[in-house]
Design a protein around this motif. Structure first.
Motif, PDB file in Angstrom:
ATOM      1  N   LYS A 261      33.214  48.279  40.940  1.00  0.00           N
ATOM      2  CA  LYS A 261      34.490  48.937  40.611  1.00  0.00           C
ATOM      3  C   LYS A 261      35.541  48.617  41.670  1.00  0.00           C
ATOM      4  N   MET A 262      35.219  47.684  42.549  1.00  0.00           N
ATOM      5  CA  MET A 262      36.113  47.192  43.605  1.00  0.00           C
ATOM      6  C   MET A 262      36.312  48.237  44.712  1.00  0.00           C
ATOM      7  N   ALA A 263      35.469  49.282  44.714  1.00  0.00           N
ATOM      8  CA  ALA A 263      35.597  50.324  45.733  1.00  0.00           C
ATOM      9  C   ALA A 263      34.809  49.928  46.976  1.00  0.00           C
ATOM     10  N   ALA A 271      39.083  46.585  47.158  1.00  0.00           N
ATOM     11  CA  ALA A 271      39.299  45.161  47.483  1.00  0.00           C
ATOM     12  C   ALA A 271      39.243  44.356  46.197  1.00  0.00           C
ATOM     13  N   ALA A 272      40.046  43.292  46.120  1.00  0.00           N
ATOM     14  CA  ALA A 272      40.075  42.454  44.916  1.00  0.00           C
ATOM     15  C   ALA A 272      40.449  41.023  45.288  1.00  0.00           C
ATOM     16  N   ALA A 288      41.173  39.697  37.313  1.00  0.00           N
ATOM     17  CA  ALA A 288      40.275  40.708  36.739  1.00  0.00           C
ATOM     18  C   ALA A 288      39.889  41.754  37.785  1.00  0.00           C
ATOM     19  N   ASP A 289      39.577  41.299  38.999  1.00  0.00           N
ATOM     20  CA  ASP A 289      39.264  42.246  40.090  1.00  0.00           C
ATOM     21  C   ASP A 289      40.428  43.225  40.285  1.00  0.00           C
ATOM     22  N   GLY A 290      41.635  42.687  40.280  1.00  0.00           N
ATOM     23  CA  GLY A 290      42.821  43.516  40.512  1.00  0.00           C
ATOM     24  C   GLY A 290      42.968  44.597  39.446  1.00  0.00           C
ATOM     25  N   VAL A 291      42.701  44.207  38.210  1.00  0.00           N
ATOM     26  CA  VAL A 291      42.820  45.161  37.094  1.00  0.00           C
ATOM     27  C   VAL A 291      41.774  46.274  37.228  1.00  0.00           C
TER      28      VAL A 291
END
Ligand code: NAP
Length: 304
Positions: A261-263, A271-272, A288-291
Motif C-alpha cells: 500500500k506504499m506505506a 513511498a512511490a 501506479a505506485d503514486g496512485v
C-alpha cells in the motif's frame, strides 16, 4: 514561508504527479515539492513507447501532459530542496521553511550512478554527461562512448547517433540487459559498434576536455584506449533519499522500504516510484505506485 497541507509529495516525477492527480481529485489539499522542473526522468527521456494508451510520445511532452493533469484538480507544485522529514510529518526545506502535513509521500526517484574512475571528476560537464536528450546536440560529428547495456544505455545510444559520427557501447558481459527491441534497434544502426567484456578504467582529458576512455578487458586484463569527445554512462541509479535517512525506513542501498500500500514503517509516510525498494522501475509502475499511495493517504487522513 511555512505551509500546512493535507498531503505533501516530495518529487514531481511520474509517481508524484500521478499521486497529486488522485489526491487532489479526492479533495486533499496537495502540494508537490521538487528541486527541479516537474517531470523527473521523463525530461531526460527522448521517446516513450511503452506507456499504455500512448503509442509513442517524447518524454518532455508526456511530462507536460502529466503535469497539466496533475494540477487540474487543485494540486500545487513548488520549487524546493528538502533537507529532512520528521516522524511528525514535518518537511524542512534547505531554505529553512517548514511544510507540515497529515501525510508525506516520498517520490524522489533515483539519479544516475557515476563511474567513479580516475578523470571523472574533471570530465563531468566537459564531455561526460548523464543526459543524451539534454546534451546530445553538443556532440555533433563527434565520437561518443556509452557505458552500460540496459534499456537506458541502448535507447540513449540510439538517440545519440542523430548527432555523433559514431557511438561505441561498452558492456562488461557478453550480453545486454536491455529489451530485445532496443537490442534490435542498435544492431540495425550502422553508426553503433559494441565492445563487450570491458569495463571503464580511466577518462582521459586534453586541455580540460574529454579526449578518450581507457577500458580494461575483464578476462585478459588488457587495456584498450578509445579516443572520444563524449562519454555517457548509463550504469544504473542510486535513490535520492538522503533527507529520509533519519527515519529508519531505508534499506542498505538507500531505497525506501514500503508495503504494497506504499506505506513505510512510519505512520503517514509513504513511498512511490523509483526511490522505493522494488523490482520493476518503469514510468507506468511509478505512476501506479503514486496512485496507490495517494489513495492510502486519503483513507488515513479522512478515515473514509
Ligand atoms: P539497468 O537495467 O540496471 O542497466 C545498467 C547497465 O549498466 C547494465 O548493463 C549493467 O551491466 C551496467 N553496469 C552497471 N554497473 C556497471 C559498471 N560499474 N561498469 C560497467 N557497466 C555497469 O539500468 P537502466 O538501463 O538505467 O534501467 C533501469 C530500469 O529502467 C530498468 O528496469 C529498465 O528496464 C528501465 N528502463 C526502461 C526503459 C523502457 O522501458 N523504455 C527505458 C529506460 C530504462 P550488467 O548487465 O552486466 O549488470
Amino acid at each position: 514561508m511555512d505551509r500546512q497541507v493535507d498531503l505533501v509529495i516530495i518529487g514531481a516525477g511520474p509517481a508524484g504527479m500521478a499521486a497529486a492527480l488522485y489526491a487532489s481529485r479526492a479533495g486533499l489539499e496537495t502540494l508537490m515539492v521538487d528541486a527541479s522542473a516537474p517531470g523527473g526522468k521523463l525530461l531526460k527521456t527522448y521517446m516513450v513507447d511503452n506507456y499504455p494508451g500512448v503509442p509513442s510520445v517524447s518524454g518532455p511532452d508526456l511530462a507536460v501532459a502529466m503535469y497539466q493533469q496533475s494540477v487540474s484538480f487543485g494540486a500545487e507544485y513548488m520549487y524546493g530542496e528538502v533537507e529532512s522529514i520528521s516522524k511528525e510529518k514535518q518537511v524542512t526545506l534547505k531554505d529553512g521553511s517548514i511544510i507540515s502535513a497529515k501525510a508525506v509521500l516520498i517520490a524522489t526517484g533515483a539519479k544516475e550512478k557515476q563511474l567513479n574512475i580516475p578523470g571523472e571528476a574533471d570530465a563531468i560537464g566537459h564531455g561526460e554527461s548523464f543526459c543524451a536528450v539534454c546534451d546530445g546536440a553538443f556532440f555533433r560529428g563527434k565520437e561518443v562512448v556509452v557505458i552500460g547495456g540496459g534499456d537506458s544505455a541502448l535507447e540513449e545510444a540510439q538517440f545519440l547517433t542523430r548527432f555523433a559520427s559514431h557511438v561505441t557501447i561498452v558492456i562488461r558481459r557478453n550480453e545486454f540487459r536491455a529489451s530485445d527491441k532496443a537490442q534490435q534497434e542498435i544492431a540495425a544502426n550502422d553508426k553503433i559498434r559494441v565492445i563487450k567484456h570491458h569495463i571503464p578504467k580511466e577518462i582521459l582529458l586534453t586541455d580540460g576536455k574529454v579526449s578518450g576512455i581507457v577500458l580494461e578487458d575483464v578476462e585478459e586484463h588488457m587495456e584498450l584506449t578509445v579516443p572520444c569527445q563524449g562519454i555517457f554512462p548509463f550504469v544504473g541509479h542510486v535513490p535520492e533519499t538522503e533527507f529520509a535517512k533519519g527515519l529508519g525506513i531505508l534499506d542498505d542501498r538507500g531505497y525506501v522500504v514500503a508495503n504494497d500500500k506504499m506505506a513505510t514503517a512510519v505512520p503517514g509516510i509513504y513511498a512511490a516510484g523509483d526511490c522505493k525498494a522494488k523490482e520493476l522501475r518503469q514510468i507506468v509502475t511509478a505512476a501506479a505506485d503514486g496512485v496507490v499511495a495517494a489513495t492510502e493517504a486519503f483513507h488515513q487522513i479522512t478515515g473514509i
